[in-house]
Motif scaffolding. Structure first.
Motif, PDB file in Angstrom:
ATOM      1  N   THR A   1       0.709  -1.092  -0.003  1.00  0.00           N
ATOM      2  CA  THR A   1      -0.034  -0.048  -0.144  1.00  0.00           C
ATOM      3  C   THR A   1       1.018   1.269   0.034  1.00  0.00           C
ATOM      4  N   ARG A   2       0.391   2.513   0.136  1.00  0.00           N
ATOM      5  CA  ARG A   2       1.108   3.643   0.274  1.00  0.00           C
ATOM      6  C   ARG A   2       0.968   4.208   1.540  1.00  0.00           C
ATOM      7  N   ILE A   3       0.554   3.320   2.564  1.00  0.00           N
ATOM      8  CA  ILE A   3       0.394   4.019   3.844  1.00  0.00           C
ATOM      9  C   ILE A   3       1.915   3.908   4.696  1.00  0.00           C
ATOM     10  N   PRO A   4       2.217   5.320   4.958  1.00  0.00           N
ATOM     11  CA  PRO A   4       3.699   5.262   5.608  1.00  0.00           C
ATOM     12  C   PRO A   4       3.617   4.623   7.009  1.00  0.00           C
ATOM     13  N   TYR A   5       4.602   4.089   7.444  1.00  0.00           N
ATOM     14  CA  TYR A   5       4.813   3.545   8.825  1.00  0.00           C
ATOM     15  C   TYR A   5       6.334   3.639   9.121  1.00  0.00           C
ATOM     16  N   ILE A   6       6.302   3.532  10.508  1.00  0.00           N
ATOM     17  CA  ILE A   6       7.662   3.279  11.251  1.00  0.00           C
ATOM     18  C   ILE A   6       7.866   2.020  11.859  1.00  0.00           C
ATOM     19  N   TYR A   7       9.133   1.608  11.641  1.00  0.00           N
ATOM     20  CA  TYR A   7       9.334   0.181  12.064  1.00  0.00           C
ATOM     21  C   TYR A   7      10.694   0.135  12.986  1.00  0.00           C
ATOM     22  N   THR A   8      10.288  -0.520  13.948  1.00  0.00           N
ATOM     23  CA  THR A   8      11.308  -0.958  14.873  1.00  0.00           C
ATOM     24  C   THR A   8      11.879  -2.054  14.724  1.00  0.00           C
ATOM     25  N   PHE A   9      13.169  -2.146  14.485  1.00  0.00           N
ATOM     26  CA  PHE A   9      14.087  -3.484  13.981  1.00  0.00           C
ATOM     27  C   PHE A   9      14.673  -3.879  15.570  1.00  0.00           C
ATOM     28  N   HIS A  10      14.071  -4.932  16.098  1.00  0.00           N
ATOM     29  CA  HIS A  10      14.614  -5.533  17.324  1.00  0.00           C
ATOM     30  C   HIS A  10      15.643  -6.193  17.024  1.00  0.00           C
ATOM     31  N   ALA A  11      15.649  -7.252  16.047  1.00  0.00           N
ATOM     32  CA  ALA A  11      16.767  -8.186  15.921  1.00  0.00           C
ATOM     33  C   ALA A  11      16.380  -8.913  14.278  1.00  0.00           C
ATOM     34  N   PRO A  12      17.287  -9.287  13.684  1.00  0.00           N
ATOM     35  CA  PRO A  12      17.074 -10.144  12.533  1.00  0.00           C
ATOM     36  C   PRO A  12      16.480 -11.321  12.734  1.00  0.00           C
ATOM     37  N   VAL A  13      15.005 -11.372  12.349  1.00  0.00           N
ATOM     38  CA  VAL A  13      13.988 -12.558  12.677  1.00  0.00           C
ATOM     39  C   VAL A  13      14.297 -13.736  11.755  1.00  0.00           C
TER      40      VAL A  13
END
Length: 387
Positions: A105-117
């Motif tokens: 989609t074109r929805i903007p978001y913030i992403y917290t990268f905790h660790a490489p899953v």
């Protein structure tokens, strides 16, 4: 948006999301979380005592032979139903599969990268999923691709440490992400240095504590091996291990084989109040990570209680304890090096007293939720309006 949330599941990521959400509510914001059910009796929608609204969806059982294929489809369906058409100002992701549908989609978001899953998916699951070797390998490759897409489509990526930032860069194209570091948060108003606390069970001094999920990467077996050497110099020392996981049976066998079961207490999962008591009472806490320590929540919690921590030089461990000095970092993950560090520190009571007075100042207020939530709110304010 996350995989699971506390108290449905009691892990570092699950606690982080719930406590961040609660901190934002305390600052006057409306927060809804979306996560999977971890038990059939959990409500599909409810509001917790902390004011956080929880939405839950159902995923297939891990015993299902087609779990690996069905799980992302169930997540995508839940996201389409509850998120894509909803009314909100900020969309904040914490788990790659949850965010994958949003990248279309074109929805903007913030992403917290905790660790490489994708690096954790096999070591953490240890037989929970019914998937033969080739399928497991394909799952890891698919997760790596999903994680890369989610990171590169985010308006901003937040990492909890410099180590996690390096892992992010390793799985994204140069210049494809905008990122910033916001350290992991913890309840520094709860984890406080009250001395002379009662321990849940009586033990002799010196007391060493570790709070770890019992999987290979957390290094508990390395610490147990090191403890056999420590006891030669400090025969009255006691090690308390809190936490559970698939490596419990091998650790019990290891204790029996080494003949140190009377000096090592394998408690399993403990209550928050008991964990607090152990942190406060310990002479030393140990984080013996073998690989992938994205932040080191238990390290920061112990330090918030005024207890110094010995760590291995893995992941973000050295970042969190940097202020304690080099004597609190083992030379490697080898049990001999862990033992040498423990014996050095335990043999210097004056050093322990000094660092006990300094440990809390290294994490409070910097890692406290009030400070961390303000940092996120500043980032939210810079996000573009939803398109």
């Amino acid at each position: 948006m996350t995989n699971a949330i506390a108290p449905d599941k009691l892990g570092g990521l699950e606690r982080y999301v719930r406590e961040l959400a609660a901190a934002l509510v305390r600052k006057g914001h409306d927060v809804t979380t979306l996560s999977k059910r971890t038990a059939p009796d959990q409500a599909s929608a409810e509001t917790g005592d902390d004011g956080v609204r929880l939405l839950r969806f159902t995923t297939p059982a891990k015993s299902d032979p087609l779990f690996v294929a069905k799980y992302p489809l169930s997540v995508a369906s839940a996201v389409r139903r509850t998120v894509l058409g909803a009314d909100y100002d900020v969309l904040h992701g914490h788990y790659p599969i949850s965010m994958l549908p949003v990248t279309t989609t074109r929805i903007p978001y913030i992403y917290t990268f905790h660790a490489p899953v994708y690096k954790e998916v096999l070591g953490e699951r240890q037989g929970e999923y019914r998937a033969p070797g080739p399928v497991s390998g394909a799952t890891v490759r698919a997760m790596k691709g999903i994680e890369r897409r989610v990171l590169e489509h985010a308006e901003v990526v937040v990492t909890l440490s410099d180590f996690v930032a390096s892992e992010m860069r390793a799985n994204t194209r140069p210049g494809s992400t905008s990122w910033q570091k916001i350290p992991g948060g913890l309840q520094t108003d709860y984890f406080t240095p009250v001395r002379d606390a009662d321990t849940p069970v009586p033990v002799d001094r010196p007391l060493i504590v570790t709070a770890r999920r019992l999987v290979e990467r957390t290094g508990v077996e390395l610490l147990v091996a090191a403890m056999a050497e420590v006891l030669r110099t400090h025969p009255t020392a006691q090690l308390v291990i809190t936490g559970d996981g698939p490596r419990r049976a091998p650790i019990e066998k290891q204790l029996a084989d080494l003949g140190i079961a009377e000096s090592v207490h394998l408690l399993g999962r403990v209550s928050d109040s008991d964990l607090l008591a152990w942190y406060r009472t310990a002479d030393l806490v140990v984080t013996p990570t073998l690989e992938l320590e994205g932040f080191g929540l238990s390290t920061a919690e112990a330090m918030s209680c005024g207890t110094p921590v010995v760590v291995t030089p893995v992941g973000a461990n050295t970042e969190v304890v940097a202020g304690l000095g080099p004597r609190f970092v083992a030379r490697s993950t080898d049990p001999a090096d862990i033992a040498a560090t423990l014996k050095d520190v335990l043999g210097d009571p004056e050093l322990l007293r000094q660092k006990r007075g300094e440990a809390r100042d290294l994490v409070h207020p910097r890692f406290g939720w009030d400070h961390v939530a303000d940092a996120y709110l500043e980032t939210y304010a810079r996000l573009p309006r939803r398109r």
